[in-house]
Design a protein around this motif. Structure first.
Motif, PDB file in Angstrom:
ATOM      1  N   ILE A   1     -16.575  -1.419  -8.375  1.00 21.99           N
ATOM      2  CA  ILE A   1     -16.600  -2.734  -7.746  1.00 21.99           C
ATOM      3  C   ILE A   1     -17.005  -2.588  -6.286  1.00 21.99           C
ATOM      4  O   ILE A   1     -16.819  -1.525  -5.695  1.00 21.99           O
ATOM      5  N   THR A   2     -17.578  -3.640  -5.724  1.00 26.48           N
ATOM      6  CA  THR A   2     -18.003  -3.591  -4.331  1.00 26.48           C
ATOM      7  C   THR A   2     -17.550  -4.858  -3.619  1.00 26.48           C
ATOM      8  O   THR A   2     -17.245  -5.859  -4.253  1.00 26.48           O
ATOM      9  N   GLY A   3     -17.543  -4.794  -2.305  1.00 22.03           N
ATOM     10  CA  GLY A   3     -17.187  -5.956  -1.509  1.00 22.03           C
ATOM     11  C   GLY A   3     -15.750  -5.900  -1.023  1.00 22.03           C
ATOM     12  O   GLY A   3     -14.852  -5.503  -1.762  1.00 22.03           O
ATOM     13  N   ASP A   4     -15.560  -6.295   0.228  1.00 20.65           N
ATOM     14  CA  ASP A   4     -14.245  -6.243   0.876  1.00 20.65           C
ATOM     15  C   ASP A   4     -13.135  -6.855   0.025  1.00 20.65           C
ATOM     16  O   ASP A   4     -12.161  -6.187  -0.304  1.00 20.65           O
ATOM     17  N   GLU A   5     -13.277  -8.131  -0.270  1.00 22.11           N
ATOM     18  CA  GLU A   5     -12.196  -8.851  -0.944  1.00 22.11           C
ATOM     19  C   GLU A   5     -11.946  -8.335  -2.358  1.00 22.11           C
ATOM     20  O   GLU A   5     -10.798  -8.207  -2.783  1.00 22.11           O
ATOM     21  N   THR A   6     -13.016  -8.037  -3.080  1.00 26.36           N
ATOM     22  CA  THR A   6     -12.877  -7.556  -4.453  1.00 26.36           C
ATOM     23  C   THR A   6     -12.147  -6.217  -4.491  1.00 26.36           C
ATOM     24  O   THR A   6     -11.255  -6.001  -5.309  1.00 26.36           O
ATOM     25  N   VAL A   7     -12.536  -5.310  -3.592  1.00 22.00           N
ATOM     26  CA  VAL A   7     -11.910  -3.987  -3.550  1.00 22.00           C
ATOM     27  C   VAL A   7     -10.457  -4.105  -3.082  1.00 22.00           C
ATOM     28  O   VAL A   7      -9.560  -3.467  -3.656  1.00 22.00           O
ATOM     29  N   LEU A   8     -10.198  -4.927  -2.056  1.00 24.01           N
ATOM     30  CA  LEU A   8      -8.817  -5.125  -1.595  1.00 24.01           C
ATOM     31  C   LEU A   8      -7.923  -5.647  -2.714  1.00 24.01           C
ATOM     32  O   LEU A   8      -6.788  -5.185  -2.889  1.00 24.01           O
ATOM     33  N   LYS A   9      -8.430  -6.590  -3.478  1.00 26.07           N
ATOM     34  CA  LYS A   9      -7.666  -7.164  -4.587  1.00 26.07           C
ATOM     35  C   LYS A   9      -7.343  -6.085  -5.627  1.00 26.07           C
ATOM     36  O   LYS A   9      -6.216  -6.003  -6.116  1.00 26.07           O
ATOM     37  N   ALA A  10      -8.323  -5.239  -5.936  1.00 28.32           N
ATOM     38  CA  ALA A  10      -8.122  -4.167  -6.919  1.00 28.32           C
ATOM     39  C   ALA A  10      -7.099  -3.150  -6.414  1.00 28.32           C
ATOM     40  O   ALA A  10      -6.278  -2.646  -7.186  1.00 28.32           O
ATOM     41  N   VAL A  11      -7.120  -2.858  -5.116  1.00 26.36           N
ATOM     42  CA  VAL A  11      -6.145  -1.933  -4.529  1.00 26.36           C
ATOM     43  C   VAL A  11      -4.742  -2.524  -4.659  1.00 26.36           C
ATOM     44  O   VAL A  11      -3.806  -1.867  -5.103  1.00 26.36           O
ATOM     45  N   ARG A  12      -4.599  -3.797  -4.304  1.00 22.70           N
ATOM     46  CA  ARG A  12      -3.292  -4.473  -4.375  1.00 22.70           C
ATOM     47  C   ARG A  12      -2.759  -4.521  -5.808  1.00 22.70           C
ATOM     48  O   ARG A  12      -1.561  -4.426  -6.038  1.00 22.70           O
ATOM     49  N   GLN A  13      -3.661  -4.710  -6.774  1.00 25.86           N
ATOM     50  CA  GLN A  13      -3.251  -4.835  -8.180  1.00 25.86           C
ATOM     51  C   GLN A  13      -3.080  -3.481  -8.866  1.00 25.86           C
ATOM     52  O   GLN A  13      -2.726  -3.419 -10.035  1.00 25.86           O
ATOM     53  N   GLY A  14      -3.377  -2.399  -8.153  1.00 26.64           N
ATOM     54  CA  GLY A  14      -3.240  -1.069  -8.735  1.00 26.64           C
ATOM     55  C   GLY A  14      -4.382  -0.688  -9.663  1.00 26.64           C
ATOM     56  O   GLY A  14      -4.268   0.269 -10.419  1.00 26.64           O
ATOM     57  N   LYS A  15      -5.468  -1.434  -9.619  1.00 25.14           N
ATOM     58  CA  LYS A  15      -6.612  -1.150 -10.492  1.00 25.14           C
ATOM     59  C   LYS A  15      -7.568  -0.124  -9.891  1.00 25.14           C
ATOM     60  O   LYS A  15      -8.253   0.589 -10.616  1.00 25.14           O
TER      61      LYS A  15
END
Length: 111
Positions: free
Chosen positions: A22-36
């Motif tokens: 995945i790419t992009g600030d918000e998308t990557v931040l969301k994945a980090v927060r969700q443990g993905k």
């Protein structure tokens, strides 16, 4: 800047085609927060604020964060325009990329 690592770049391309990147600030931040997110890669030429934001967030959620290549090289590796931040959501791809970025094999540099 580190030497170009073709194996790493081709692995990024494969991960993209497999839908595991995945790419992009918000998308990557969301994945980090969700443990993905299993691995976050920052472009070496990303802004200091971006680097700090992602290093801190990755440390909080115990996600490995590495700095490699520049935004143009990262974008070209995945068939897109310039990319500053990439997130890998597959443990296998993440492990392969971490190994290829950290190994100091002299064999890679033989002409």
């Amino acid at each position: 800047m580190m030497k170009t690592r073709p194996k790493t770049l081709s692995t990024l391309g494969m991960a993209m085609r497999a839908g595991k990147l995945i790419t992009g600030d918000e998308t990557v931040l969301k994945a980090v927060r969700q443990g993905k997110a299993k691995l976050v890669i920052l472009a070496a030429d990303a802004s200091d604020n971006t680097k700090k934001k992602f290093r801190d967030k990755c440390a909080t959620y115990n996600v490995k964060c590495m700095e490699a290549f520049d935004r143009i090289t990262l974008g070209e590796a995945i068939g897109k325009s310039e990319r500053v931040i990439l997130g890998l959501t597959d443990a296998g791809f993440a492990k392969s990329i971490v190994q290829s970025l950290t190994e100091s094999s002299e064999v890679e540099y033989i002409d």
